[in-house]
Write an enzyme that holds these catalytic residues in place. Sequence first.
Site, PDB file in Angstrom:
ATOM      1  N   THR A 258       0.859  -1.178   0.000  1.00 49.65           N
ATOM      2  CA  THR A 258       0.000   0.000   0.000  1.00 49.65           C
ATOM      3  C   THR A 258       0.890   1.221   0.000  1.00 49.65           C
ATOM      4  O   THR A 258       2.001   1.185   0.544  1.00 49.65           O
ATOM      5  CB  THR A 258      -0.928   0.030   1.225  1.00 49.65           C
ATOM      6  OG1 THR A 258      -1.568   1.302   1.335  1.00 49.65           O
ATOM      7  CG2 THR A 258      -0.147  -0.207   2.507  1.00 49.65           C
TER       8      THR A 258
ATOM      9  N   CYS B 135      -2.077   5.060  -5.153  1.00 47.62           N
ATOM     10  CA  CYS B 135      -2.863   4.192  -4.284  1.00 47.62           C
ATOM     11  C   CYS B 135      -2.967   2.866  -5.015  1.00 47.62           C
ATOM     12  O   CYS B 135      -3.245   2.846  -6.222  1.00 47.62           O
ATOM     13  CB  CYS B 135      -4.254   4.777  -4.021  1.00 47.62           C
ATOM     14  SG  CYS B 135      -5.359   3.616  -3.208  1.00 47.62           S
TER      15      CYS B 135
END
Length: 246
Positions: A83, A197
């Site tokens: 992430t 992202c």
Amino acid sequence: MKTIGLIGGMSWESSLLYYQIINQRVKAKLGGHHSAKSLMYSVDFQEIKSLQQLGNWDEATKMMIDAARKLEAGGADCIVICTNTMHKMASEVEESVSIPLLHIADATANEIIRDGVKKVALLGTAYAMEQNFYKGRLIDKYGLDVVVPDEAERGIVHDIIYQELCLGIINEESKQSYVKIIYNLIQQGAEAVIFGCTEIGLLISQHNCSIPVYDTTKIHAQCAVDFALGVSSGAALSAVKECITD
């Protein structure tokens, strides 16, 4: 082949992509029935999301350090945080283990510099777009000119990530919103766009953009494979050097 240690679950939707991309790349590199040697410690994203919203980054950091140490104890040769946002505590995680952490921003920046791009747009969570841990690394370490959407558009990007993409919801209207926001950033001189992202690639792709796209999920996963196979990618080699220096 070295063993890749993955901290996943943030969200599991993108962690699934990491596993897929990593194994596809190993197969492409080695052929036959080869697959990656990997370990994944998957967190409960609801717990992480709640800590993010509360601004309790210290507790979130403890959870990430715990995950990294468990991966190292399990035999991982490197740490990959699956992430972008949780790279906010990348330094603390890296200091907690004796194996290198492959930083997602480093892997991405190396690709951008290789392509001669100077000014990039950054899409991601509000944390990644507004705080300095990610955007600042691109600027200070790599000399990139980084532009982000305005406040209202940052809210749109952020909400779509958490309310839709992290739940596996793909909405055509949201896709068009992202395309419009990218167009506005192009008007500000952006030569390329970073999908900062790991879920954004679930919604849009290079096909939807008129400028080059840097999908951090794909880049980061491929960097992990290069490290595992001893291929001299910039980010993988940089991580090894920093580990040896420390």
